[in-house]
Design a protein around this motif. Structure first.
Motif, PDB file in Angstrom:
ATOM      1  N   ASP A 253      -8.692   6.379   0.486  1.00 48.14           N
ATOM      2  CA  ASP A 253      -8.974   5.670  -0.770  1.00 48.14           C
ATOM      3  C   ASP A 253      -8.131   4.401  -0.811  1.00 48.14           C
ATOM      4  O   ASP A 253      -7.070   4.374  -1.434  1.00 48.14           O
ATOM      5  N   PRO A 254      -8.571   3.318  -0.145  1.00 48.47           N
ATOM      6  CA  PRO A 254      -7.751   2.097  -0.066  1.00 48.47           C
ATOM      7  C   PRO A 254      -7.376   1.570  -1.445  1.00 48.47           C
ATOM      8  O   PRO A 254      -8.229   1.400  -2.318  1.00 48.47           O
ATOM      9  N   GLY A 255      -6.074   1.330  -1.617  1.00 48.76           N
ATOM     10  CA  GLY A 255      -5.595   0.849  -2.899  1.00 48.76           C
ATOM     11  C   GLY A 255      -5.598   1.897  -3.989  1.00 48.76           C
ATOM     12  O   GLY A 255      -5.273   1.603  -5.145  1.00 48.76           O
ATOM     13  N   LEU A 256      -5.992   3.136  -3.644  1.00 46.96           N
ATOM     14  CA  LEU A 256      -6.153   4.220  -4.627  1.00 46.96           C
ATOM     15  C   LEU A 256      -7.066   3.787  -5.768  1.00 46.96           C
ATOM     16  O   LEU A 256      -6.902   4.205  -6.926  1.00 46.96           O
ATOM     17  N   LEU A 257      -8.053   2.958  -5.456  1.00 49.31           N
ATOM     18  CA  LEU A 257      -8.947   2.421  -6.481  1.00 49.31           C
ATOM     19  C   LEU A 257      -9.777   3.530  -7.126  1.00 49.31           C
ATOM     20  O   LEU A 257      -9.927   3.565  -8.355  1.00 49.31           O
ATOM     21  N   ARG A 258     -10.314   4.437  -6.307  1.00 52.17           N
ATOM     22  CA  ARG A 258     -11.137   5.505  -6.862  1.00 52.17           C
ATOM     23  C   ARG A 258     -10.294   6.475  -7.686  1.00 52.17           C
ATOM     24  O   ARG A 258     -10.706   6.910  -8.763  1.00 52.17           O
ATOM     25  N   LEU A 259      -9.109   6.803  -7.165  1.00 54.97           N
ATOM     26  CA  LEU A 259      -8.229   7.717  -7.895  1.00 54.97           C
ATOM     27  C   LEU A 259      -7.811   7.116  -9.231  1.00 54.97           C
ATOM     28  O   LEU A 259      -7.850   7.783 -10.267  1.00 54.97           O
TER      29      LEU A 259
ATOM     30  N   ARG B 128      -2.303  -2.922   1.249  1.00 58.26           N
ATOM     31  CA  ARG B 128      -1.577  -3.147   2.509  1.00 58.26           C
ATOM     32  C   ARG B 128      -1.244  -1.824   3.184  1.00 58.26           C
ATOM     33  O   ARG B 128      -1.372  -1.682   4.414  1.00 58.26           O
ATOM     34  N   GLU B 129      -0.793  -0.853   2.383  1.00 57.51           N
ATOM     35  CA  GLU B 129      -0.493   0.457   2.951  1.00 57.51           C
ATOM     36  C   GLU B 129      -1.761   1.110   3.515  1.00 57.51           C
ATOM     37  O   GLU B 129      -1.720   1.788   4.546  1.00 57.51           O
ATOM     38  N   ALA B 130      -2.876   0.905   2.831  1.00 56.39           N
ATOM     39  CA  ALA B 130      -4.140   1.438   3.337  1.00 56.39           C
ATOM     40  C   ALA B 130      -4.511   0.779   4.657  1.00 56.39           C
ATOM     41  O   ALA B 130      -5.039   1.437   5.566  1.00 56.39           O
TER      42      ALA B 130
ATOM     43  N   ALA C 228      -9.601  -4.985   5.224  1.00 58.82           N
ATOM     44  CA  ALA C 228      -9.205  -6.393   5.354  1.00 58.82           C
ATOM     45  C   ALA C 228      -9.944  -7.255   4.333  1.00 58.82           C
ATOM     46  O   ALA C 228      -9.353  -8.155   3.727  1.00 58.82           O
ATOM     47  N   LEU C 229     -11.229  -6.976   4.122  1.00 61.05           N
ATOM     48  CA  LEU C 229     -11.994  -7.727   3.137  1.00 61.05           C
ATOM     49  C   LEU C 229     -11.497  -7.436   1.719  1.00 61.05           C
ATOM     50  O   LEU C 229     -11.463  -8.344   0.872  1.00 61.05           O
ATOM     51  N   MET C 230     -11.110  -6.198   1.452  1.00 59.26           N
ATOM     52  CA  MET C 230     -10.577  -5.859   0.136  1.00 59.26           C
ATOM     53  C   MET C 230      -9.271  -6.592  -0.121  1.00 59.26           C
ATOM     54  O   MET C 230      -9.020  -7.087  -1.237  1.00 59.26           O
ATOM     55  N   ILE C 231      -8.421  -6.688   0.895  1.00 57.52           N
ATOM     56  CA  ILE C 231      -7.171  -7.442   0.762  1.00 57.52           C
ATOM     57  C   ILE C 231      -7.476  -8.907   0.504  1.00 57.52           C
ATOM     58  O   ILE C 231      -6.852  -9.549  -0.356  1.00 57.52           O
ATOM     59  N   GLN C 232      -8.441  -9.451   1.232  1.00 55.48           N
ATOM     60  CA  GLN C 232      -8.823 -10.843   1.054  1.00 55.48           C
ATOM     61  C   GLN C 232      -9.224 -11.124  -0.390  1.00 55.48           C
ATOM     62  O   GLN C 232      -8.895 -12.165  -0.957  1.00 55.48           O
TER      63      GLN C 232
ATOM     64  N   ILE D 126       6.529  -8.277   9.556  1.00 55.56           N
ATOM     65  CA  ILE D 126       7.356  -9.353   8.991  1.00 55.56           C
ATOM     66  C   ILE D 126       6.746  -9.870   7.694  1.00 55.56           C
ATOM     67  O   ILE D 126       7.445 -10.104   6.696  1.00 55.56           O
ATOM     68  N   ALA D 127       5.408 -10.048   7.687  1.00 59.46           N
ATOM     69  CA  ALA D 127       4.741 -10.574   6.498  1.00 59.46           C
ATOM     70  C   ALA D 127       4.810  -9.599   5.331  1.00 59.46           C
ATOM     71  O   ALA D 127       4.964 -10.013   4.175  1.00 59.46           O
ATOM     72  N   LEU D 128       4.721  -8.280   5.611  1.00 57.95           N
ATOM     73  CA  LEU D 128       4.674  -7.290   4.540  1.00 57.95           C
ATOM     74  C   LEU D 128       6.045  -6.767   4.147  1.00 57.95           C
ATOM     75  O   LEU D 128       6.289  -6.470   2.978  1.00 57.95           O
TER      76      LEU D 128
END
Length: 748
Positions: free
Chosen positions: A20-26, A182-184, A225-229, A365-367
């Motif tokens: 569940d990327p970003g825990l959006l559904r939860l 990012r964690e996802a 990656a698209l969700m992060i974008q 490094i970025a995160l």
């Protein structure tokens, strides 16, 4: 024991983040259930009746899921505006309840305005949704003018509960959501490396299944990656930071996909085709299981496990020098002298691990920020210096180009509003014949099948899925109603479970969502003492009627045929592909730097839209099997093209900072044929009468033959650039056959 417990928790956290990327559904499920539960608790303490409890639960659900804006301030404004819209809607519903014809005409007008409001963005969409759903609520609970003061209070409590849950109990900030995404991305990247490790060890009988896991892992990583974008602008402090994260995520995605291709080649008797990584059922190169006793294979397996550990372990959890040693070893493969003795294809896999490790280092490094450099080897130091140089070279310029939007009935929101209004009118008439009390279910079904759809085929598939979910939901509703009997709070508790499941499964399966909706409605009917088997069967009939009315309206009123829709999106994908390819080749040839990453993401988004639009063509129930296979093949070819275009764009952006990659003006000549062929295919798709042909001929590498004897063949352009150009050229030419584009005879 403490360390083992932390490891289990970390694995569990990573598994949840990946699923569940970003825990959006939860978060959506918890937020909605929390708002409903709080509303019910307040109304229960106030001694409200069952109908008011049902109205409060429905209003709280609408007030929560209708808000889709990303910034908290904008969410608060929309929620505040939604309350007066809801009050006006329930008032008009009560006033019109005794005026059948006038009420029906007003309902159709309200539906038109609600859909038309989508043209004003997320706020217009939310307010239109609230207006429609609250009017439906008034019909469901039988609102009357005399009972409006109590309903006003119920709506006020519902909206206040929604606000409290959204902003206090289950808060969501853009920065926090981006951090979870990012964690996802980390978790899904680690899962992809695990699938690639299985690919290394798979036997001939297991290869197809493992390849499917690699394809799924690659697609899931790309989705994240698209969700992060989509969240970078709101979730980062400034544009420079956003572009840095964007670049590092893109690098990691490209490196991981390339590593999978290299591993497939390493265990094959021939070079693997990129199409194999995107098309299920594509021919798999003749494979051979790498010997488990072979020293190079054992090292490769160990290093893939080390890469997965490097992905998962954040800087804050590093202890000792073990992980630094792994990182240094993997980055060392970027130097030829460190690559183990092995067949050429296996050596390429080690080089791929080195490049993936470099991408992961940049991502860390970025995160995670600065890291301890005391244990760095020269290879690691060089990688850090390259990353630092790239960070300085990142340009924070913005692209102000805007596409001209259609007007009038050509505007999608206007067309959809007309279609829904016509379909709802048909649903009202047909629904009245089925039931003069519950005709509005047909209107709701018609309304819902138009949400997030843009063609007749999409509406047909969505209507079919809703009907299937409703049929099975009726069965579940019968069972649940029999279990709860007249136990009010037990029924509400089960309804909350169904609501949570509805929102948690909505992005995964529309059929499952419809199932839980119908099961929850069975409980609501039980609470309102209107439950019966005939009522739930009527629900199926009304759903089928509403879906059919939606399909009829979409097919005959300002129709957008699936072919037309997919062709338009296909042309858009080809245009974006041409832009990225031409810009990357121009920059690799010595042209001025441009914003390649944003162009690459525009290509990815266009391809995602096309993939969604082709779902009616690729659905398992479609009777046109040949057409389904063609659509899948074309999308897979385009995904392959997008991969090579992204790789060219990423390589082109390295020019200012990498002495090993320098411009070669002859690449313009090599890229000219690719650009011509993409343009020819786009012109033919837009108009099949266009007099165009694609060109074929010598390989890209042969086009770079030196004009003067004694000149180095490739200058300082790396072989990798040539391979990407060659694959892109071949894949673009491969699009001609399924799309029917004429092919010119090769020039001698």
């Amino acid at each position: 024991m403490k360390t083992a417990g932390q490891s289990v928790r970390a694995r569990l956290r990573s598994g949840v983040a990946a699923s569940d990327p970003g825990l959006l559904r939860l978060a959506a499920g918890l937020r909605t259930v929390g708002a409903i539960a709080l509303t019910l608790a307040v109304l229960g303490l106030l001694g409200a009746g069952v109908r008011h409890l049902v109205a409060g639960a429905m209003a709280a659900m609408v007030a929560t899921f209708a808000i889709r804006e990303k910034q908290r301030a904008q969410q608060a404004v929309t929620l505040a505006l939604g309350l007066p819209v809801a009050l006006a809607s329930v008032s008009l519903g009560a006033l019109m309840s005794s005026r059948v014809v006038a009420g029906d005409l007003f309902f159709v007008a309200l539906i038109f305005c609600a859909v038309y409001g989508r043209r004003f963005g997320d706020r217009g969409t939310a307010l239109g949704l609230i207006g429609f759903q609250v009017y439906f609520l008034s019909l469901f609970v039988g609102a009357a003018v005399s009972g409006l003061p109590e309903l006003y209070g119920v709506l006020g409590i519902a909206f206040a509960s929604s606000a409290l849950v959204r902003f206090v109990l289950v808060p969501e900030t853009p920065a926090g959501l981006l951090e979870r995404l990012r964690e996802a991305f980390r978790a899904r990247l680690a899962q992809l490396v695990s699938a690639q490790l299985d690919l290394l060890d798979a036997g001939p009988d297991e290869l197809e299944k493992v390849l499917e896991d690699v394809r799924d892992g690659t697609a899931r990583l790309h989705e994240t990656a698209l969700m992060i974008q989509g969240r970078l602008e709101e979730g980062t402090a400034d544009e420079a930071t956003a572009r840095l994260v964007q670049r590092r995520v893109a690098d990691a995605e490209i490196a991981a996909e390339r590593l999978g291709l290299l591993l497939l080649t390493a265990r094959s008797a021939e070079r693997a085709d990129t199409l194999t990584m995107h098309l299920p059922g594509a021919p798999v190169p003749a494979g051979r299981r790498l010997s488990a006793r072979d020293e190079a294979t054992a090292i490769l397996r160990r290093d893939l496990q080390g890469l997965r550990l490097l992905v998962l372990r954040p800087v804050s959890q590093e202890t000792g020098t073990g992980l630094s040693h792994v990182r240094n070893r993997l980055l060392g493969y970027r130097d030829e002298e460190n690559v183990p003795a092995a067949p050429a294809a296996v050596q390429d896999a080690f080089r791929g691990i080195g490049e993936a490790a470099r991408a992961v280092l940049g991502l860390r490094i970025a995160l995670d920020g600065a890291q301890d450099e005391s244990d760095d080897t020269p290879a690691t130091t060089r990688s850090r210096e390259e990353l630092d140089a790239e960070d300085v070279a990142i340009d924070a310029g913005e692209d102000e180009d805007r596409e001209e939007e259609p007007t009038g009935l050509r505007r999608p929101t206007t067309r959809a509003a007309v279609q829904v209004a016509v379909g709802s009118s048909l649903a009202i008439v047909g629904g009245e014949f089925l039931s003069s009390q519950r005709w509005y279910w047909a209107v709701l079904a018609c309304w819902i099948v138009f949400i997030n759809t843009a063609s007749t085929g999409e509406i047909l598939v969505k209507g079919y899925r809703r009907l299937v979910g409703t049929v099975f939901g009726v069965v579940a509703g019968i069972v649940l109603a029999g279990l709860v009997g007249q136990h009010t709070w037990t029924a509400f508790a089960l309804m909350l479970v169904c609501v949570f499941a509805m929102f948690y499964t909505a992005p995964l399966s529309y059929t499952l969502m419809s199932f839980f909706v119908t099961a929850a409605l069975g409980l609501l009917y039980t609470l309102m003492h209107t439950y019966s088997l005939s009522v739930l069967l009527l629900r199926v009939q009304e759903t089928a009627l509403g879906a059919a009315c939606g399909v009829v309206a979409a097919a005959f009123v300002l129709p957008v045929r699936t072919d037309r829709r997919t062709n338009e999106l296909l042309v858009t994908v080809l245009e974006r592909l041409a832009e990225v390819t031409e810009a990357a080749v121009d920059q690799l040839s010595g042209g001025p730097p441009v914003d390649l990453l944003d162009q690459a993401r525009d290509l990815d988004q266009a391809l995602a839209d096309l993939r969604a639009a082709t779902q009616p063509l690729t659905h398992p129930i479609t009777p046109l099997r040949a057409r389904r296979d063609t659509a899948r093949y074309v999308v897979a070819l385009l995904e392959t093209c997008a991969y090579h275009a992204r790789s060219l764009a990423a390589t082109a952006e390295l020019l200012p900072t990498h002495p090993s990659i320098a411009a070669d003006p002859r690449l313009r000549r090599a890229g000219r044929r690719i650009a011509h062929n993409i343009g020819a295919i786009a012109a033919y798709v837009a108009d099949d009468q266009a007099a165009v042909e694609i060109e074929t001929g010598r390989s890209i590498a042969s086009l770079l033959e030196p004009d003067l004897p004694g000149t180095p063949r490739y200058g300082r352009v790396t072989d990798r650039v040539l391979r990407h150009l060659q694959r892109l050229d071949e894949t673009v030419a491969g699009l001609a056959r399924p799309l029917g584009v004429p092919v010119a005879a090769p020039k001698r």
